[in-house]
Scaffold this motif. Sequence first.
Motif, PDB file in Angstrom:
ATOM      1  N   MET A 154       0.826  -1.202   0.000  1.00 52.02           N
ATOM      2  CA  MET A 154       0.000   0.000   0.000  1.00 52.02           C
ATOM      3  C   MET A 154       0.869   1.265   0.000  1.00 52.02           C
ATOM      4  N   ALA A 155       1.980   1.238   0.773  1.00 54.67           N
ATOM      5  CA  ALA A 155       2.867   2.411   0.810  1.00 54.67           C
ATOM      6  C   ALA A 155       3.523   2.642  -0.542  1.00 54.67           C
ATOM      7  N   HIS A 156       3.912   1.558  -1.159  1.00 53.54           N
ATOM      8  CA  HIS A 156       4.513   1.679  -2.489  1.00 53.54           C
ATOM      9  C   HIS A 156       3.520   2.265  -3.477  1.00 53.54           C
ATOM     10  N   ALA A 157       2.279   1.870  -3.375  1.00 52.01           N
ATOM     11  CA  ALA A 157       1.240   2.412  -4.250  1.00 52.01           C
ATOM     12  C   ALA A 157       0.998   3.894  -3.956  1.00 52.01           C
ATOM     13  N   THR A 207       3.175   6.007  -2.677  1.00 46.57           N
ATOM     14  CA  THR A 207       4.335   6.770  -3.151  1.00 46.57           C
ATOM     15  C   THR A 207       4.247   6.997  -4.644  1.00 46.57           C
ATOM     16  N   ALA A 208       3.879   6.007  -5.378  1.00 42.36           N
ATOM     17  CA  ALA A 208       3.741   6.145  -6.831  1.00 42.36           C
ATOM     18  C   ALA A 208       2.652   7.147  -7.180  1.00 42.36           C
ATOM     19  N   GLU A 209       1.568   7.111  -6.408  1.00 43.03           N
ATOM     20  CA  GLU A 209       0.477   8.044  -6.665  1.00 43.03           C
ATOM     21  C   GLU A 209       0.900   9.487  -6.379  1.00 43.03           C
ATOM     22  N   ALA A 210       1.625   9.652  -5.244  1.00 41.33           N
ATOM     23  CA  ALA A 210       2.079  11.020  -4.887  1.00 41.33           C
ATOM     24  C   ALA A 210       3.060  11.547  -5.929  1.00 41.33           C
ATOM     25  N   LYS A 211       3.953  10.696  -6.419  1.00 40.91           N
ATOM     26  CA  LYS A 211       4.914  11.121  -7.435  1.00 40.91           C
ATOM     27  C   LYS A 211       4.206  11.479  -8.729  1.00 40.91           C
ATOM     28  N   ALA A 212       3.155  10.704  -9.050  1.00 47.04           N
ATOM     29  CA  ALA A 212       2.404  11.006 -10.273  1.00 47.04           C
ATOM     30  C   ALA A 212       1.720  12.368 -10.169  1.00 47.04           C
ATOM     31  N   ARG A 213       1.134  12.671  -9.014  1.00 52.13           N
ATOM     32  CA  ARG A 213       0.504  13.980  -8.841  1.00 52.13           C
ATOM     33  C   ARG A 213       1.540  15.112  -8.936  1.00 52.13           C
ATOM     34  N   LEU A 214       2.723  14.849  -8.307  1.00 53.33           N
ATOM     35  CA  LEU A 214       3.771  15.893  -8.339  1.00 53.33           C
ATOM     36  C   LEU A 214       4.253  16.138  -9.768  1.00 53.33           C
ATOM     37  N   ASP A 215       4.433  15.080 -10.513  1.00 54.50           N
ATOM     38  CA  ASP A 215       4.882  15.239 -11.910  1.00 54.50           C
ATOM     39  C   ASP A 215       3.820  15.952 -12.730  1.00 54.50           C
ATOM     40  N   ARG A 216       2.615  15.687 -12.474  1.00 50.16           N
ATOM     41  CA  ARG A 216       1.543  16.359 -13.217  1.00 50.16           C
ATOM     42  C   ARG A 216       1.496  17.851 -12.883  1.00 50.16           C
ATOM     43  N   MET A 217       1.742  18.123 -11.624  1.00 56.11           N
ATOM     44  CA  MET A 217       1.727  19.532 -11.204  1.00 56.11           C
ATOM     45  C   MET A 217       2.876  20.289 -11.852  1.00 56.11           C
ATOM     46  N   ASN A 218       3.996  19.648 -11.973  1.00 49.60           N
ATOM     47  CA  ASN A 218       5.130  20.303 -12.638  1.00 49.60           C
ATOM     48  C   ASN A 218       4.790  20.618 -14.092  1.00 49.60           C
ATOM     49  N   ASP A 219       4.091  19.731 -14.744  1.00 49.06           N
ATOM     50  CA  ASP A 219       3.681  19.971 -16.127  1.00 49.06           C
ATOM     51  C   ASP A 219       2.664  21.104 -16.202  1.00 49.06           C
ATOM     52  N   ILE A 220       1.777  21.203 -15.227  1.00 46.49           N
ATOM     53  CA  ILE A 220       0.746  22.251 -15.233  1.00 46.49           C
ATOM     54  C   ILE A 220       1.365  23.630 -15.039  1.00 46.49           C
ATOM     55  N   GLN A 221       2.420  23.675 -14.216  1.00 45.91           N
ATOM     56  CA  GLN A 221       3.043  24.976 -13.953  1.00 45.91           C
ATOM     57  C   GLN A 221       3.689  25.575 -15.203  1.00 45.91           C
ATOM     58  N   TYR A 238       4.608  13.441  -1.363  1.00 48.10           N
ATOM     59  CA  TYR A 238       5.512  12.468  -1.981  1.00 48.10           C
ATOM     60  C   TYR A 238       6.647  12.123  -1.042  1.00 48.10           C
ATOM     61  N   ASP A 239       7.204  13.152  -0.392  1.00 47.20           N
ATOM     62  CA  ASP A 239       8.308  12.875   0.539  1.00 47.20           C
ATOM     63  C   ASP A 239       7.838  12.012   1.702  1.00 47.20           C
ATOM     64  N   ILE A 240       6.648  12.329   2.171  1.00 48.10           N
ATOM     65  CA  ILE A 240       6.107  11.522   3.296  1.00 48.10           C
ATOM     66  C   ILE A 240       5.896  10.072   2.852  1.00 48.10           C
ATOM     67  N   ALA A 241       5.355   9.893   1.647  1.00 48.24           N
ATOM     68  CA  ALA A 241       5.103   8.526   1.157  1.00 48.24           C
ATOM     69  C   ALA A 241       6.397   7.755   1.004  1.00 48.24           C
TER      70      ALA A 241
END
Length: 752
Positions: free
Chosen positions: A266-269, A271-285, A360-363
């Motif tokens: 579950m933690a691995h999932a 972390t992957a989800e948090a990284k995906a959101r962060l990467d998407r946010m970088n693209d939006i900026q 993401y860091d917390i995950a």
Amino acid sequence: MLQVNKPSSEINRSYAEVEGPPSLTLSSYMEIARRQFPTIATITSACLILGLLYLFTAAPQFTSTASMVIDTRKVQLFQQQSVLGDIAVDSATVETQVEILKSENISLAVIRDLHLIDDPEFTGSGGGLVGAMIGSITNLFSSTQAPSEFELTRKALSRFEADRAIKRVGLTYVMEISFTSRDPEKAARIANAIADAYIVDQLEAKYQATRRASIWLQDRIKELRTQASAAQKAVVDFKTANNIVDTGGRLMNEQQLAEVNSQLIMAHAATAEAKARLDRMNDIQKQDIPDANIADALKNDTIVKLRGQYVDMASKESIWSSKYGSDHLAAVNLRKQMAEIKRNIQDELRRIQESYKSDYDIAVTREEAIKSSLNNVVSESQLTNQAQVQLRELESNAQSYQAMYDNFLQRYMESVQQQSFPITEARVISAASTPLKKSYPKTFIVLVAALFGGLMTGLGAAAARELTDKVFRTTAQVEEILGANCIAFLPSLSGNSTPALPIINSFANRKGNPDPNLLRYVVENPLSRFAEAVRSLKVAIDLNSIVRENRVLAITSTLPNEGKSTLSTNLAQLMAHSGARVLLVDADLRNPSLSRALVPDAQTGLVDVVAQKTRLEDALTIDAETKLSILPAGTTSKLLHTNEILASKAMHDLIVLLRTKFDYVVLDMPPMAPVVDVRVTSSFVDSYVFVVEWGRTKIDVVKHNLRGSPEIQDKLLGVVLNKADTKMLARYESYHGRYYYQKYYARYGYVE
């Protein structure tokens, strides 16, 4: 009737040929049965009479039968698995039950339940005349002391087992129980009691077996309970010592490993989800203003509101610029406001980006922590697995003991139930009823058995009599054994048919002398069978005269009292009565019985003539009726060597003289067995007639004497069977019986 005399060598060869056992054919067996018919008939009749006597005196017996079956179908009601296991009902099992029914245990139970030791039928001597006789004989040899209860029981048991019959019906599971008694009701009652006793015995046997099994199971259950408890305690102690905790059927470390592993996934999932959101946010900026889809995806009210204002101002600015020009103050103010809104959107996006980066860091941190925890749990689990091998062995032992304990406890409960509800596979399908007819004795069977037994006994007795009957009875015996012709059968005479000769006095009645009433039998009874037999002898003599001269005839026998003197007298009387010149000479110098019977007062005789002390004419006695000349023996009381006299030259000269004066000279010779006088006369005797007493003289005695006298055999005219019983003779040779004589002679006045 004529038979040429056989030479001595041929007769001896005939002896040798008949020495071997005669071959028996069916006809010979029939002849034996016919000869011994009175013996067979007498014994058979006696056996039939005994059978009838037994039927009249034997107490009637009645037999009652009960039928029992061993049911192979299991009884469903209260049926439990047997503690001792189910035994298949096969042929051997049925035979075993038959033997159990025959056991003393069942018999004694019936005797005890029905009080048979008080029944005279079982403790007495039995019924009927035979039983009473046996009881009387037994009482003579038994003590007067009253028998004990044990003795009465054993006696009743012996009688009980003799009257009881148990058998299996073919190859079925049905057994028949029969009992025979003088009382029909008692027979039925005892047969049913045997069946009931067997069922009770079977139930009692099963109850006792179940009870013994229950007692054993109690002890075994206690032992298994202790062993199971010890095994369970060993498992608990081992878990405690090795920090093995079982939760919900699983070990604690196993459960922790599963949970940590699940958390890591579950933690691995996450972390992957948090990284995906962060990467998407970088693209939006990288966009100035996010489009509507992104704004809706972010679900941020501020961005949505700011974007709405920005879009509205952009629309107004476009309108003002087109209407008043881009340099219009209103258009410039609108562009300034739009730039401010854009900065605010960027600030909000950066804030969201920072939030996503923090998540993401917390995950990542949480995933690393879970990985570390998983490594620790795996290390602990590896240590625990080494102890689980021994733990499983302990748990297996504990489970085995527990299973055995549960199984034996269940068996114990079943045995307790079977004690309360016992069952048996045997049941009565046909109870014994009171018989209406007696079963013993069976009249037809007894009579048939008596008849058959009588016939067998009679035939055995007949065969024994034939084997032990070593005497002459038939013509065939004489011809086969002696090799000589059987000239005649002389019937046995009563001795009272005729009066005595006038010249006979009291000396004739002394022991060893001929019967005076028989010496003139052929003269007084010319039509009798005896006279006819003597005629056949004379015919044989005359016919043999064709071959050789037969004027001097010697009549002899093996033993005394065989009737040679009677035959000599009657033969001489018959010849003289027919007109021939006949001389009867008493040549038995040892025992001149003929002289004592015919001429008891004679002072001179043969001895005196041979010694030339008197003339022949002076020594002769003439019978007035038949003109028979009789030469008595003379004075012989002091003679020691009579054979010397008969073998002397003077005797020869006398015979030569007699041949010139008489047609026939009949010599009454002494018997051959006790004296040797006959053998010395062969030089002057033409033929010998051998007299054998029918059914009395032993065969071996006759054979021995003839074998030892070849000179007699060479001149043997034939054998005469004397004193024949005509009634018995008809069974040996029917043509010599009375029937054929009576068919002819009786109608013309012939007598026996």
